[in-house]
Design a protein around this motif. Structure first.
Motif, PDB file in Angstrom:
ATOM      1  N   TYR A 153      43.690  43.335  37.147  1.00  0.00           N
ATOM      2  CA  TYR A 153      42.427  44.055  37.321  1.00  0.00           C
ATOM      3  C   TYR A 153      42.664  45.553  37.443  1.00  0.00           C
ATOM      4  CZ  TYR A 153      40.631  39.418  38.427  1.00  0.00           C
ATOM      5  OH  TYR A 153      40.287  38.089  38.365  1.00  0.00           O
ATOM      6  N   ALA A 154      41.709  46.304  36.957  1.00  0.00           N
ATOM      7  CA  ALA A 154      41.711  47.732  37.224  1.00  0.00           C
ATOM      8  C   ALA A 154      41.486  47.951  38.718  1.00  0.00           C
ATOM      9  CB  ALA A 154      40.613  48.421  36.423  1.00  0.00           C
ATOM     10  N   ASP A 155      42.073  48.999  39.251  1.00  0.00           N
ATOM     11  CA  ASP A 155      41.936  49.266  40.686  1.00  0.00           C
ATOM     12  C   ASP A 155      40.475  49.397  41.102  1.00  0.00           C
ATOM     13  OD1 ASP A 155      44.903  51.380  40.945  1.00  0.00           O
ATOM     14  OD2 ASP A 155      44.659  49.200  41.041  1.00  0.00           O
ATOM     15  N   SER A 156      39.658  49.924  40.210  1.00  0.00           N
ATOM     16  CA  SER A 156      38.252  50.183  40.545  1.00  0.00           C
ATOM     17  C   SER A 156      37.438  48.914  40.749  1.00  0.00           C
ATOM     18  CB  SER A 156      37.605  51.039  39.452  1.00  0.00           C
ATOM     19  OG  SER A 156      37.696  50.385  38.202  1.00  0.00           O
ATOM     20  N   VAL A 157      37.927  47.781  40.260  1.00  0.00           N
ATOM     21  CA  VAL A 157      37.162  46.537  40.370  1.00  0.00           C
ATOM     22  C   VAL A 157      37.890  45.464  41.176  1.00  0.00           C
ATOM     23  CG1 VAL A 157      36.104  47.027  38.145  1.00  0.00           C
ATOM     24  CG2 VAL A 157      38.018  45.410  38.267  1.00  0.00           C
TER      25      VAL A 157
ATOM     26  N   PHE B 134      35.577  41.941  41.204  1.00  0.00           N
ATOM     27  CA  PHE B 134      35.397  41.231  39.940  1.00  0.00           C
ATOM     28  C   PHE B 134      36.436  40.126  39.835  1.00  0.00           C
ATOM     29  CE2 PHE B 134      33.445  44.917  37.223  1.00  0.00           C
ATOM     30  CZ  PHE B 134      32.501  45.135  38.211  1.00  0.00           C
ATOM     31  N   THR B 135      36.041  39.050  39.146  1.00  0.00           N
ATOM     32  CA  THR B 135      36.963  37.942  38.895  1.00  0.00           C
ATOM     33  C   THR B 135      36.829  37.499  37.446  1.00  0.00           C
ATOM     34  OG1 THR B 135      36.760  37.158  41.182  1.00  0.00           O
ATOM     35  CG2 THR B 135      37.671  35.625  39.569  1.00  0.00           C
ATOM     36  N   ILE B 136      37.951  37.470  36.750  1.00  0.00           N
ATOM     37  CA  ILE B 136      37.969  36.989  35.376  1.00  0.00           C
ATOM     38  C   ILE B 136      38.449  35.545  35.375  1.00  0.00           C
ATOM     39  CG2 ILE B 136      40.316  37.859  34.946  1.00  0.00           C
ATOM     40  CD1 ILE B 136      39.414  38.473  32.059  1.00  0.00           C
ATOM     41  N   SER B 137      37.841  34.733  34.515  1.00  0.00           N
ATOM     42  CA  SER B 137      38.239  33.337  34.413  1.00  0.00           C
ATOM     43  C   SER B 137      38.005  32.879  32.979  1.00  0.00           C
ATOM     44  CB  SER B 137      37.444  32.462  35.391  1.00  0.00           C
ATOM     45  OG  SER B 137      36.056  32.537  35.107  1.00  0.00           O
ATOM     46  N   ARG B 138      38.604  31.765  32.642  1.00  0.00           N
ATOM     47  CA  ARG B 138      38.427  31.258  31.283  1.00  0.00           C
ATOM     48  C   ARG B 138      38.378  29.739  31.288  1.00  0.00           C
ATOM     49  NH1 ARG B 138      43.053  33.553  27.816  1.00  0.00           N
ATOM     50  NH2 ARG B 138      42.137  32.224  26.214  1.00  0.00           N
ATOM     51  N   ASP B 139      37.700  29.204  30.289  1.00  0.00           N
ATOM     52  CA  ASP B 139      37.641  27.763  30.079  1.00  0.00           C
ATOM     53  C   ASP B 139      38.000  27.533  28.620  1.00  0.00           C
ATOM     54  OD1 ASP B 139      36.972  25.102  29.624  1.00  0.00           O
ATOM     55  OD2 ASP B 139      35.258  25.152  30.978  1.00  0.00           O
ATOM     56  N   ASN B 140      39.244  27.205  28.378  1.00  0.00           N
ATOM     57  CA  ASN B 140      39.701  27.067  26.990  1.00  0.00           C
ATOM     58  C   ASN B 140      39.053  25.883  26.292  1.00  0.00           C
ATOM     59  OD1 ASN B 140      41.308  29.351  27.081  1.00  0.00           O
ATOM     60  ND2 ASN B 140      43.144  28.212  27.673  1.00  0.00           N
ATOM     61  N   ALA B 141      38.660  24.883  27.048  1.00  0.00           N
ATOM     62  CA  ALA B 141      37.978  23.739  26.433  1.00  0.00           C
ATOM     63  C   ALA B 141      36.619  24.142  25.882  1.00  0.00           C
ATOM     64  CB  ALA B 141      37.824  22.623  27.447  1.00  0.00           C
TER      65      ALA B 141
ATOM     66  N   LEU C 296      33.315  36.913  33.422  1.00  0.00           N
ATOM     67  CA  LEU C 296      33.616  37.986  34.365  1.00  0.00           C
ATOM     68  C   LEU C 296      32.559  37.955  35.460  1.00  0.00           C
ATOM     69  CD1 LEU C 296      35.536  40.403  34.932  1.00  0.00           C
ATOM     70  CD2 LEU C 296      33.775  41.857  33.880  1.00  0.00           C
ATOM     71  N   GLN C 297      32.954  37.504  36.634  1.00  0.00           N
ATOM     72  CA  GLN C 297      32.054  37.501  37.779  1.00  0.00           C
ATOM     73  C   GLN C 297      32.153  38.855  38.460  1.00  0.00           C
ATOM     74  OE1 GLN C 297      29.847  35.117  38.978  1.00  0.00           O
ATOM     75  NE2 GLN C 297      29.235  36.735  40.409  1.00  0.00           N
ATOM     76  N   MET C 298      31.019  39.533  38.592  1.00  0.00           N
ATOM     77  CA  MET C 298      31.000  40.879  39.155  1.00  0.00           C
ATOM     78  C   MET C 298      30.159  40.874  40.419  1.00  0.00           C
ATOM     79  SD  MET C 298      30.585  43.118  35.669  1.00  0.00           S
ATOM     80  CE  MET C 298      28.874  42.626  35.420  1.00  0.00           C
ATOM     81  N   ASN C 299      30.786  41.175  41.538  1.00  0.00           N
ATOM     82  CA  ASN C 299      30.109  41.231  42.829  1.00  0.00           C
ATOM     83  C   ASN C 299      30.135  42.642  43.387  1.00  0.00           C
ATOM     84  OD1 ASN C 299      29.772  38.396  42.707  1.00  0.00           O
ATOM     85  ND2 ASN C 299      31.747  38.062  43.716  1.00  0.00           N
ATOM     86  N   SER C 300      29.295  42.885  44.361  1.00  0.00           N
ATOM     87  CA  SER C 300      29.240  44.192  45.034  1.00  0.00           C
ATOM     88  C   SER C 300      29.159  45.330  44.029  1.00  0.00           C
ATOM     89  CB  SER C 300      30.466  44.371  45.937  1.00  0.00           C
ATOM     90  OG  SER C 300      30.536  43.344  46.903  1.00  0.00           O
ATOM     91  N   LEU C 301      28.276  45.181  43.081  1.00  0.00           N
ATOM     92  CA  LEU C 301      28.146  46.180  42.024  1.00  0.00           C
ATOM     93  C   LEU C 301      27.626  47.504  42.578  1.00  0.00           C
ATOM     94  CD1 LEU C 301      26.766  43.811  39.290  1.00  0.00           C
ATOM     95  CD2 LEU C 301      28.825  45.201  39.059  1.00  0.00           C
TER      96      LEU C 301
END
Length: 126
Positions: free
Chosen positions: A60-64, A68-75, A81-86
């Motif tokens: 992650y970039a320091d600013s986020v 923020f949380t990145i996740s993936r579902d290959n299936a 990208l879950q973004m909180n405290s925007l």
């Protein structure tokens, strides 16, 4: 060729949350490291978050970091990208990107990505 389509952007008040999604087609997403980038008006496109092919490694970039949380579902061939405290500084067009690399690699450089979506606007009001 990989086609990427982002969704989930919108207008949110400071302190709120949004969840962006990137849907891929054309290739199996598990062969690609993925990244989220953003570009604010008058600024260069910047790295936000990246994830390796299996999802085991993230960066992650320091600013986020911590918000923020990145996740993936290959299936499902999706990356989120879950973004909180925007905050208003998060206002930008957000892009997802893909690059075919070795399994454990997280790619943080804009120029190294081969495929890009069209972007989705995120606006955070104060």
């Amino acid at each position: 060729q990989v086609q990427l389509v982002e969704s989930g952007g919108g207008l949110v008040q400071a302190g709120g949350s949004l969840r962006l999604s990137c849907a891929a087609s054309g290739r199996t997403l598990s062969n690609y490291a993925m990244g989220w980038f953003r570009q604010a008006p008058g600024k260069e496109r910047e790295f936000v978050a990246g994830i390796s092919r299996s999802g085991g490694n993230t960066y992650y970039a320091d600013s986020v970091k911590g918000r923020f949380t990145i996740s993936r579902d290959n299936a499902k061939n999706t990356v989120d990208l879950q973004m909180n405290s925007l905050n208003p500084e998060d206002t930008a067009v957000y892009y997802c990107a893909a690059v075919q690399v070795l399994p454990l690699v997280v790619v943080r450089t804009t120029a190294n990505y081969d495929y890009w979506g069209q972007g989705t606007q995120v606006t955070v009001s104060s």
